[in-house]
Design an enzyme around this catalytic site. Structure first.
Site, PDB file in Angstrom:
ATOM      1  N   SER A  47      57.779  65.822  90.255  1.00 56.58           N
ATOM      2  CA  SER A  47      58.624  66.927  89.809  1.00 56.58           C
ATOM      3  C   SER A  47      59.824  67.144  90.734  1.00 56.58           C
ATOM      4  CB  SER A  47      57.812  68.225  89.737  1.00 56.58           C
ATOM      5  OG  SER A  47      56.777  68.129  88.788  1.00 56.58           O
ATOM      6  N   GLY A 229      56.872  67.735  85.569  1.00 59.63           N
ATOM      7  CA  GLY A 229      57.908  66.722  85.692  1.00 59.63           C
ATOM      8  C   GLY A 229      59.244  67.335  86.044  1.00 59.63           C
ATOM      9  N   GLY A 231      63.622  67.780  85.877  1.00 56.34           N
ATOM     10  CA  GLY A 231      64.680  67.839  84.888  1.00 56.34           C
ATOM     11  C   GLY A 231      64.743  69.138  84.111  1.00 56.34           C
ATOM     12  N   CYS A 257      53.527  73.343  83.816  1.00 55.65           N
ATOM     13  CA  CYS A 257      54.846  73.275  84.436  1.00 55.65           C
ATOM     14  C   CYS A 257      55.896  72.836  83.419  1.00 55.65           C
ATOM     15  CB  CYS A 257      54.794  72.355  85.655  1.00 55.65           C
ATOM     16  SG  CYS A 257      56.120  72.660  86.836  1.00 55.65           S
ATOM     17  N   PHE A 258      56.412  71.615  83.491  1.00 56.01           N
ATOM     18  CA  PHE A 258      57.379  71.142  82.503  1.00 56.01           C
ATOM     19  C   PHE A 258      56.769  71.196  81.107  1.00 56.01           C
ATOM     20  CE2 PHE A 258      60.332  67.669  80.921  1.00 56.01           C
ATOM     21  CZ  PHE A 258      61.491  68.415  81.095  1.00 56.01           C
ATOM     22  N   GLN A 261      57.260  74.607  79.616  1.00 59.18           N
ATOM     23  CA  GLN A 261      58.619  74.796  79.113  1.00 59.18           C
ATOM     24  C   GLN A 261      58.810  74.082  77.773  1.00 59.18           C
ATOM     25  OE1 GLN A 261      60.885  73.291  82.421  1.00 59.18           O
ATOM     26  NE2 GLN A 261      59.841  74.691  83.833  1.00 59.18           N
ATOM     27  N   ASN A 299      56.159  74.544  91.253  1.00 57.72           N
ATOM     28  CA  ASN A 299      57.293  73.667  91.517  1.00 57.72           C
ATOM     29  C   ASN A 299      58.143  73.617  90.265  1.00 57.72           C
ATOM     30  OD1 ASN A 299      59.139  71.747  92.167  1.00 57.72           O
ATOM     31  ND2 ASN A 299      57.721  70.030  92.168  1.00 57.72           N
ATOM     32  N   GLY A 301      62.199  74.891  88.499  1.00 60.17           N
ATOM     33  CA  GLY A 301      63.487  75.543  88.592  1.00 60.17           C
ATOM     34  C   GLY A 301      63.961  76.113  87.273  1.00 60.17           C
ATOM     35  N   HIS A 349      50.588  74.979  88.696  1.00 61.90           N
ATOM     36  CA  HIS A 349      49.786  73.768  88.855  1.00 61.90           C
ATOM     37  C   HIS A 349      48.317  74.116  89.117  1.00 61.90           C
ATOM     38  CE1 HIS A 349      53.037  70.650  89.304  1.00 61.90           C
ATOM     39  NE2 HIS A 349      53.728  71.774  89.391  1.00 61.90           N
ATOM     40  N   GLU A 351      45.842  72.110  89.207  1.00 60.04           N
ATOM     41  CA  GLU A 351      45.206  71.084  90.051  1.00 60.04           C
ATOM     42  C   GLU A 351      45.440  71.394  91.523  1.00 60.04           C
ATOM     43  OE1 GLU A 351      49.287  69.976  90.476  1.00 60.04           O
ATOM     44  OE2 GLU A 351      48.163  70.591  88.702  1.00 60.04           O
TER      45      GLU A 351
END
Length: 378
Positions: A47, A229, A231, A257-258, A261, A299, A301, A349, A351
């Protein structure tokens, strides 16, 4: 004596220090991570691709690097910023120093600078592009260094999934009582995630990010998982359309996470860039279903734009949806739960290598959802 180095931010801010790791030039988005431990897991988290990571903990590298704690096949950060690198390695599991692995993977870093000052600056001004110039490159004209930084691509609008994803499918055998095949779309998956899913009885098929719905169908999955991930989720339209196909088929879905989104966008919600993001292993999150506060690893943005209270209709026709988890520092959406289809996600996360493990129960929740869906289908 280490070679000279300089960190240049896109607003013209400059910090002089010493070279750490590989020597040369690197460019990326400068972000800070607040974890007091777990630097190996941070560095090998895909990520962080495209980002220069600043560690707020002042002393980094004291436990060296080992073969067991790596989260992927290499270090992914574009650059590394630390205040005081350890002069010795003191851990029985270590087989190399952090500096040696940074050099091996070609990661340009800088040490000996005021990381607290930079963190405070980013918190006020927001994450921004930056560059580390070390060795002979530290002597490049200051105006030219700044020009290079300002010409680097911004994180907004970037699709980085192809850089971090596997190219061929890999399979991890289920442990214990087998639930079935799980399709994991690798957008930057961490090894700890794969291990946790396999431990719940899933035979984990990690698929390349370019996988199609037909390739997912081909493994006869009981569910689909989208990983973390790097981007901008707004630049991942193909992954959103693939997820809509998954939801249309009624397959249970879990994203982190990603993946959170992308679920938001598949449901018809928007996403936006946070001023400086959440990165670290000490982020408080409220689980609205239980009222419990979890300390979690983050993690990211970018975040999902959704109403925090009550339920709302999916703009794309997937029924009722609710925000399941909320970040207590800034009220950011930290989880989504669809009420009419078997799908949920979290922005953090579960994990959590190297901890904390407050949210690990989410893997159990996913397994229970899949088993329940299987029973309902009979």
């Amino acid at each position: 004596m280490p070679a000279p180095a300089v960190l240049v931010l896109e607003d013209g801010t400059r910090h002089r220090g010493r070279a750490y790791g590989a020597v040369g030039t690197t460019l990326g988005e400068v972000v800070f991570a607040t974890g007091m431990s777990g630097y190996q897991e941070t560095l090998t988290d895909p990520s962080y691709a495209g980002q220069i990571v600043l560690q707020t903990a002042p002393h980094i590298g004291n436990t060296g690097m080992n073969d067991e704690d790596t989260e992927s096949r290499r270090i992914w950060v574009s650059g590394y910023i630390v205040r005081d690198p350890s002069r010795v390695v003191s851990n029985w599991r270590a087989n190399a120093s952090l500096d040696e692995i940074l050099v091996r993977d070609g990661i340009v870093g800088i040490s000996g600078i005021d990381t607290r000052s930079i963190t405070r600056h980013i918190r006020s001004a927001g994450s921004m592009r930056g560059g580390i110039f070390s060795g002979a490159d530290a002597a490049i004209d200051a105006e030219e260094q700044l020009r290079l930084v300002q010409q680097a691509p911004e994180m907004s609008g970037q699709n980085l999934s192809a850089q971090v994803s596997v190219e061929v499918t890999t399979v991890t055998t289920a442990l214990g009582e087998r639930i079935g095949n799980l399709a994991v779309l690798d957008l930057g998956v961490k090894q700890a995630t794969i291990d946790n899913l396999a431990a719940r009885g899933f035979e984990v098929h990690v698929l390349p990010q370019k996988a199609t719905i037909d390739e997912i169908r081909a493994i006869d999955p009981v569910a689909v998982f989208y990983s973390n991930g790097p981007g901008d989720p707004a630049a991942s339209g193909d992954h959103v359309e693939l997820l809509r196909s998954v939801l249309d088929e009624g397959l249970p879905f879990f994203g982190i996470c990603f993946g959170n989104q992308l679920l938001g966008r598949a449901l018809g919600l928007g996403t936006y860039k946070l001023p400086f993001g959440h990165r670290g292993i000490n982020q408080p999150v409220l689980d609205k279903s239980t009222g419990k506060v979890e300390i979690t690893a983050h993690n990211h943005g970018f975040a999902v734009d959704a109403p925090l209270e009550g339920t709302f209709d999916s703009p794309n026709g997937y029924g009722k949806v609710e925000v399941s988890h909320v970040g207590l520092n800034d009220n950011v959406v930290e989880g989504l739960r669809a009420l009419d289809i078997p799908a949920f996600s979290v922005q953090y996360h579960p994990e959590a290598a190297a901890g904390p493990h407050d949210a690990n129960y989410l893997f159990d929740r996913f397994a229970e959802l899949v088993i329940s869906t299987q029973k309902d289908a009979k």
